[in-house]
Design an enzyme around this catalytic site. Structure first.
Site, PDB file in Angstrom:
ATOM      1  N   VAL A   1      50.438  44.618  44.236  1.00  0.00           N
ATOM      2  CA  VAL A   1      50.441  43.209  44.407  1.00  0.00           C
ATOM      3  C   VAL A   1      49.054  42.833  44.473  1.00  0.00           C
ATOM      4  CG1 VAL A   1      51.285  41.440  45.956  1.00  0.00           C
ATOM      5  CG2 VAL A   1      52.749  43.273  45.513  1.00  0.00           C
ATOM      6  N   CYS A   2      48.166  43.056  45.059  1.00  0.00           N
ATOM      7  CA  CYS A   2      46.857  42.510  45.636  1.00  0.00           C
ATOM      8  C   CYS A   2      45.978  42.547  44.068  1.00  0.00           C
ATOM      9  CB  CYS A   2      45.961  43.349  46.268  1.00  0.00           C
ATOM     10  SG  CYS A   2      46.666  43.286  48.016  1.00  0.00           S
ATOM     11  N   THR A   3      46.339  43.565  43.103  1.00  0.00           N
ATOM     12  CA  THR A   3      45.694  43.320  41.915  1.00  0.00           C
ATOM     13  C   THR A   3      46.071  42.290  40.912  1.00  0.00           C
ATOM     14  OG1 THR A   3      45.540  46.001  41.810  1.00  0.00           O
ATOM     15  CG2 THR A   3      45.614  44.839  39.598  1.00  0.00           C
TER      16      THR A   3
END
Length: 219
Positions: A44-46
């Site tokens: 998700v952070c990517t």
């Protein structure tokens, strides 16, 4: 240390992908968005870092600098940026803070004081609360705090919308209603009398005695 809106954003020094910074000095006289991540190489952070990179010009138009933070070292950030480009098509050109000693995460109340002093061996779940967005004004005060669960990707258009509202309402004695977007009608604050409202805004609609709407000020 519990942080609230209108508190001074804690100052700190840190290593970033663009070299060492002193946070308040880095902010300068403009606005800043600090957004945090629990660990590098997480799905998700990517996508979030790429989405922010794609909107970098929109933040710049608003005089807002962007800076990311992850609890992993700066050297790891440099490798992660390649994955972000592969996944999203965007180069991350804003700085990423390395917080391997968890100093900034604790300073911003995203991890408890007893979380330890190293990111080594910690899983994303250990750092699940390092998923916040802070909008900081030129006065170095916190204007907005948002914290998301790990499984819910952040909506960066909402962050832009919030900046538009915060900057507008800081300049004029107005507020913005639910779901407001740039260019839509605004609310006149209770501090403005009806007579003063006519002088300031030309005209307004009284929806309720305490709810008066007018066109968005442009000056």
């Amino acid at each position: 240390m519990s942080l609230r809106i209108n508190d001074i954003a804690p100052d700190f020094t840190a290593d970033t992908t663009q070299g060492p910074i002193s946070f308040h000095e880095w902010i300068g006289s403009g606005w800043a968005v600090l957004f945090s991540h629990p660990k590098n190489f997480t799905p998700v952070c990517t996508t979030e870092l790429g989405a922010m990179a794609g909107l970098a010009g929109e933040f710049s138009k608003r005089g807002a600098k962007v800076i990311g933070i992850s609890v992993d070292p700066v050297e790891s950030h440099a490798k992660w940026k390649n994955d972000i480009k592969t996944a999203t098509g965007f180069d991350v050109e804003y700085p990423l803070i390395g917080d391997k000693d968890l100093k900034v995460a604790k300073l911003y109340d995203m991890l408890p004081a007893g979380a330890g002093e190293s990111s080594e061996g910690r899983t994303p779940a250990d750092n699940a609360t390092v998923r916040s967005v802070f909008i900081i004004g030129p006065d170095k005060k916190i204007k907005l705090i948002l914290t998301y669960p790990m499984t819910t990707g952040r909506n960066f258009n909402e962050i832009l919308r919030a900046i538009d509202s915060i900057q507008l309402t800081a300049k004029h004695q107005v507020a913005t209603p639910a779901n407001w977007n740039q260019g839509e009608d605004v609310i006149i604050t209770a501090a403005v009398s009806n007579e003063d409202a006519i002088t300031r805004f030309g005209s307004f609609d009284t929806v309720l005695p305490y709810l008066r709407k007018t066109k968005q000020p442009t000056a």
